[in-house]
Design an enzyme around this catalytic site. Structure first.
Site, PDB file in Angstrom:
ATOM      1  N   PRO A  83       0.829  -1.193  -0.119  1.00 11.56           N
ATOM      2  CA  PRO A  83      -0.128   0.136   0.144  1.00 11.56           C
ATOM      3  C   PRO A  83       1.005   1.184   0.015  1.00 11.56           C
ATOM      4  O   PRO A  83       1.967   1.546   0.643  1.00 11.56           O
ATOM      5  CB  PRO A  83      -0.793  -0.079   1.262  1.00 11.56           C
ATOM      6  CG  PRO A  83      -0.791  -1.538   1.551  1.00 11.56           C
ATOM      7  CD  PRO A  83       0.407  -2.137   1.043  1.00 11.56           C
ATOM      8  N   CYS A  84       0.630   2.275  -0.792  1.00 16.78           N
ATOM      9  CA  CYS A  84       1.410   2.999  -1.287  1.00 16.78           C
ATOM     10  C   CYS A  84       1.214   4.520  -0.152  1.00 16.78           C
ATOM     11  O   CYS A  84       1.889   5.381  -0.228  1.00 16.78           O
ATOM     12  CB  CYS A  84       1.308   3.692  -2.673  1.00 16.78           C
ATOM     13  SG  CYS A  84      -0.068   4.137  -3.139  1.00 16.78           S
ATOM     14  N   GLN A  85       0.150   4.808   0.470  1.00 12.90           N
ATOM     15  CA  GLN A  85      -0.477   5.823   1.006  1.00 12.90           C
ATOM     16  C   GLN A  85       0.809   6.299   2.210  1.00 12.90           C
ATOM     17  O   GLN A  85       0.992   7.593   2.115  1.00 12.90           O
ATOM     18  CB  GLN A  85      -1.575   6.004   1.669  1.00 12.90           C
ATOM     19  CG  GLN A  85      -2.788   5.833   0.866  1.00 12.90           C
ATOM     20  CD  GLN A  85      -3.199   4.584   0.406  1.00 12.90           C
ATOM     21  OE1 GLN A  85      -2.424   3.570   0.624  1.00 12.90           O
ATOM     22  NE2 GLN A  85      -4.458   4.280   0.027  1.00 12.90           N
ATOM     23  N   PRO A  86       1.371   5.598   2.864  1.00 16.60           N
ATOM     24  CA  PRO A  86       2.403   6.124   3.735  1.00 16.60           C
ATOM     25  C   PRO A  86       3.596   6.718   3.120  1.00 16.60           C
ATOM     26  O   PRO A  86       4.251   7.503   3.547  1.00 16.60           O
ATOM     27  CB  PRO A  86       2.948   4.567   4.445  1.00 16.60           C
ATOM     28  CG  PRO A  86       1.776   3.675   4.352  1.00 16.60           C
ATOM     29  CD  PRO A  86       1.074   4.205   2.941  1.00 16.60           C
ATOM     30  N   PHE A  87       3.957   6.065   1.891  1.00 20.40           N
ATOM     31  CA  PHE A  87       5.184   6.639   1.410  1.00 20.40           C
ATOM     32  C   PHE A  87       4.869   8.022   0.747  1.00 20.40           C
ATOM     33  O   PHE A  87       5.939   8.860   0.768  1.00 20.40           O
ATOM     34  CB  PHE A  87       5.507   5.837   0.060  1.00 20.40           C
ATOM     35  CG  PHE A  87       5.365   4.287   0.566  1.00 20.40           C
ATOM     36  CD1 PHE A  87       6.101   3.748   1.545  1.00 20.40           C
ATOM     37  CD2 PHE A  87       4.914   3.370  -0.341  1.00 20.40           C
ATOM     38  CE1 PHE A  87       6.009   2.651   1.924  1.00 20.40           C
ATOM     39  CE2 PHE A  87       5.029   1.931  -0.020  1.00 20.40           C
ATOM     40  CZ  PHE A  87       5.392   1.428   1.231  1.00 20.40           C
TER      41      PHE A  87
END
Length: 361
Positions: A83-87
């Site tokens: 999942p990309c949101q944290p990056f």
């Protein structure tokens, strides 16, 4: 090079609704299973791909749970997109315990690679990840692999959408042909190419034969705003009375790409989890007075027109489906990755050799 179709067995981690899987399958790769913790992904994944959906948090996944799937071919592939949101929101100066746990998904992927030692690995993620320490830590798990990674502008490979992604391909067999360069130069795909043949609908309307071809209703003010909007324009084109109070502020003036229409003969902006909302970006239909429909969003993510997202009779929920569509890997990107992997294996079988420079393109 021979034209034999190698039998590559794959497992797709963080598979979502199956964007990466569907692309890999199109290239000839046999995806044997998909893993994701979101139960809403099960129906679309299994209804469109001939593979079982394993509802598991990858953080809790053991190698033994997927080892048998990887052994079902001549070659094995572990694929995924954490999942990309944290990056995209990560700050080196403000690391919190939650952020450390978010990074753990990338490192868990690496640990599974190190344990299972598949022949091939591919990871797709946000471009920003390449510049963070966690990516360097991930690469340490790939000892013994030839690794190539690059930032891909998706318009160059036939995705009708401006979307930059980090793509990594690794092989235990050879360094030959791991770059996506051979896939660049595809004809530019535009919004018109992708969605212009869909039947017209109004804001708040659902098409009678395709529940996903639906757009949310607009308030009276937003209806006036979209009617005043030009394809490719901004809210700065409106009369003063239509401009939102937040955009009159100095801070709001720096966000011109909201409340805008797409252009027919250009790629779409990046399709996000809020792509169904006219006020959330340039997500207005080029000519119809509404935001793009969920079906149009999916097609701009290069899902086929008939890709099934909901069981028959289930209610459309914009937030849920927007999230699933916006977070998906574009199918075309998955297909391009699969094409490279298939060509790579054929090169290995033909005895070709090459040395790749260790650099970021």
């Amino acid at each position: 090079m021979n034209d034999r179709i190698p039998n590559i067995a794959a497992v797709d981690l963080f598979c979502g609704v199956g964007g990466l899987t569907h692309g890999l399958v199109r290239s000839g790769i046999n995806v044997r299973a998909g893993v994701d913790l979101d139960p809403h992904c099960k129906y679309p994944f299994e209804a469109n791909n001939n593979a079982p959906f394993i509802e598991r948090d990858v953080n809790d996944l053991s190698s033994d749970e997927i080892k048998s799937y990887l052994s079902q071919g001549e070659y094995s592939l572990l694929a995924g997109c954490a999942p990309c949101q944290p990056f995209s929101t990560y700050s080196q100066s403000g690391r919190s315990k939650k952020r450390v746990l978010d990074w753990q998904l990338v490192l868990k992927f690496g640990a599974l690679v190190a344990d299972l030692q598949p022949d091939l690995v591919t990871m797709e993620n946000v471009a920003q990840l390449a510049h963070h320490e966690v990516f360097s830590d991930f690469l340490k798990y790939l000892t013994g692999y030839s690794v190539h990674y690059s930032i891909v502008e998706c318009t160059k490979i036939g995705v009708p959408q401006s979307r930059k992604r980090l793509v990594l391909i690794a092989s235990r067999m050879s360094s030959v042909g791991l770059s996506l360069d051979s896939q660049f130069g595809a004809p530019l795909r535009t919004v018109r190419h992708e969605i212009s043949k869909l039947p017209a609908i109004s804001a708040g309307e659902q098409h009678k034969t395709d529940p996903l071809h639906t757009a949310p209703a607009l308030s009276d003010m937003n209806m006036r705003r979209i009617r005043a909007s030009k394809p490719g324009g901004t809210w700065r084109d409106w009369d003063e009375e239509l401009i939102a109070a937040c955009h009159r502020k100095t801070t709001g003036a720096t966000y011109p790409s909201v409340y805008g229409r797409m252009e027919w003969d250009a790629p779409a902006p990046t399709i996000t989890t809020q792509c169904f909302g006219f006020g959330n970006g340039r997500f207005g239909h080029p000519t119809q007075d509404r935001a793009i429909s969920l079906r149009e969003a999916a097609m701009l993510q290069t899902f086929p027109r008939n890709y099934k997202f909901l069981p028959k009779g289930e209610q459309v929920r914009f937030n849920r489906l927007g999230r699933l569509i916006g977070n998906a890997v574009p199918v075309r990107l998955g297909e391009v990755i699969g094409n490279v992997l298939m060509q790579h294996v054929r090169s290995v079988e033909a005895g070709e050799t090459a040395v790749l420079p260790d650099r970021l393109f």
